[in-house]
Design a protein around this motif. Structure first.
Motif, PDB file in Angstrom:
ATOM      1  N   SER A   9      -2.415  -3.317   9.622  1.00 40.49           N
ATOM      2  CA  SER A   9      -1.827  -4.381  10.432  1.00 40.49           C
ATOM      3  C   SER A   9      -2.969  -5.209  10.982  1.00 40.49           C
ATOM      4  N   THR A  10      -2.729  -6.501  11.122  1.00 36.61           N
ATOM      5  CA  THR A  10      -3.765  -7.374  11.669  1.00 36.61           C
ATOM      6  C   THR A  10      -3.140  -8.372  12.629  1.00 36.61           C
ATOM      7  N   ASP A  11      -3.969  -8.967  13.463  1.00 35.05           N
ATOM      8  CA  ASP A  11      -3.483 -10.004  14.372  1.00 35.05           C
ATOM      9  C   ASP A  11      -3.415 -11.342  13.623  1.00 35.05           C
ATOM     10  N   SER A  12      -2.876 -12.345  14.274  1.00 30.40           N
ATOM     11  CA  SER A  12      -2.652 -13.623  13.581  1.00 30.40           C
ATOM     12  C   SER A  12      -3.964 -14.299  13.181  1.00 30.40           C
ATOM     13  N   LYS A  13      -5.044 -13.992  13.882  1.00 30.31           N
ATOM     14  CA  LYS A  13      -6.348 -14.585  13.545  1.00 30.31           C
ATOM     15  C   LYS A  13      -7.136 -13.740  12.547  1.00 30.31           C
ATOM     16  N   HIS A  14      -6.611 -12.603  12.192  1.00 27.13           N
ATOM     17  CA  HIS A  14      -7.261 -11.693  11.238  1.00 27.13           C
ATOM     18  C   HIS A  14      -8.672 -11.283  11.695  1.00 27.13           C
TER      19      HIS A  14
ATOM     20  N   VAL B  20       1.008  -8.828   9.567  1.00 23.35           N
ATOM     21  CA  VAL B  20       0.481  -9.488  10.755  1.00 23.35           C
ATOM     22  C   VAL B  20       1.394  -9.079  11.901  1.00 23.35           C
ATOM     23  N   SER B  21       0.790  -8.498  12.942  1.00 25.84           N
ATOM     24  CA  SER B  21       1.617  -7.940  14.011  1.00 25.84           C
ATOM     25  C   SER B  21       1.073  -8.332  15.386  1.00 25.84           C
ATOM     26  N   PRO B  22       1.974  -8.742  16.292  1.00 23.96           N
ATOM     27  CA  PRO B  22       1.530  -9.030  17.669  1.00 23.96           C
ATOM     28  C   PRO B  22       1.127  -7.773  18.416  1.00 23.96           C
ATOM     29  N   ASP B  26      -6.583  -6.924  20.754  1.00 20.84           N
ATOM     30  CA  ASP B  26      -7.846  -7.628  20.572  1.00 20.84           C
ATOM     31  C   ASP B  26      -8.971  -6.688  21.013  1.00 20.84           C
TER      32      ASP B  26
END
Lengths: 150, 55
Positions: A9-14, B20-22, B26
């Motif tokens: 899984s990744t965030d929208s900014k990769h 792609v996951s929220p 970060d």
């Protein structure tokens, strides 16, 4: 790559990737993070960071040896994350080195085994001890690697 | 790179099971990754980068 790997899984900014290693030691959460190196003037360079997520300290530990008997699968997953990241940012350079010399050797070995596929997508360099960078050659004692999409 | 080659490569390297996951955090300020980035910067200050890499 076509290698057997974990799905991530990744965030929208990769910039952040998560996946789970599964093996005899159980299910271990792995994190990949691309951090921009702000003090580098030669184009945009990102550091490839990788480690285990430690639930107790709520942070990353890259020195733990999880020994989950899936190191090739993990390496293939990290490679796939680099492809995914550079799909979005094809102009950047990705810098990578292991947490220990042994791990860097392991990464170099893994790249060497899959060099044909990797160089279809990437230009790749290795840094030699007290010498300059050179185009990647198999099984050389590199201190660090640098990749850029072709 | 040609469009056809690009598509062929993407088909081969992507998986429909990646997401792609929220929910993905970060980790940019995680002390470990901050330390690794600083070490990378120090390395590059010492060794530089390949002369052809930033073209």
């Amino acid at each position: 790559m076509i290698l057997n790997r974990y799905h991530f899984s990744t965030d929208s900014k990769h910039l952040n990737f998560e996946f789970f290693s599964e093996g005899p030691k159980g299910r271990i959460k792995k994190i990949i993070r691309f951090n921009k190196l702000n003090s580098v003037n030669s184009g945009e360079v990102y550091n490839l960071g990788f480690g285990d997520f430690d639930e107790e300290k709520d942070g990353i530990d890259d020195l733990v040896i999880s020994n989950n008997k899936d190191s090739q699968k993990i390496l293939a997953t990290v490679a796939a994350a680099v492809v995914s990241f550079t799909d979005l940012y094809p102009e950047v350079q990705v810098f990578a080195t292991g947490s220990t010399p042994a791990r860097t050797r392991f990464y170099v070995l893994g790249v060497s085994k899959n060099l044909k596929e990797i160089t279809e997508l990437f230009e790749l360099w290795g840094a030699l001890n007290e010498k300059e960078w050179e185009l990647f050659r198999e099984n050389r004692p590199y201190l660090a690697l640098l990749a850029k999409r072709k | 790179m040609s469009v056809a080659k690009e598509k062929k490569i993407k088909k081969r390297t992507r998986s429909n099971n990646d997401a792609v996951s929220p929910k993905v955090k970060d980790y940019g300020n995680d002390p470990f990754f901050v330390k690794k980035a600083k070490e990378a910067e120090a390395f590059i200050r010492k060794y530089g980068l390949p002369s052809s890499s930033s073209r």
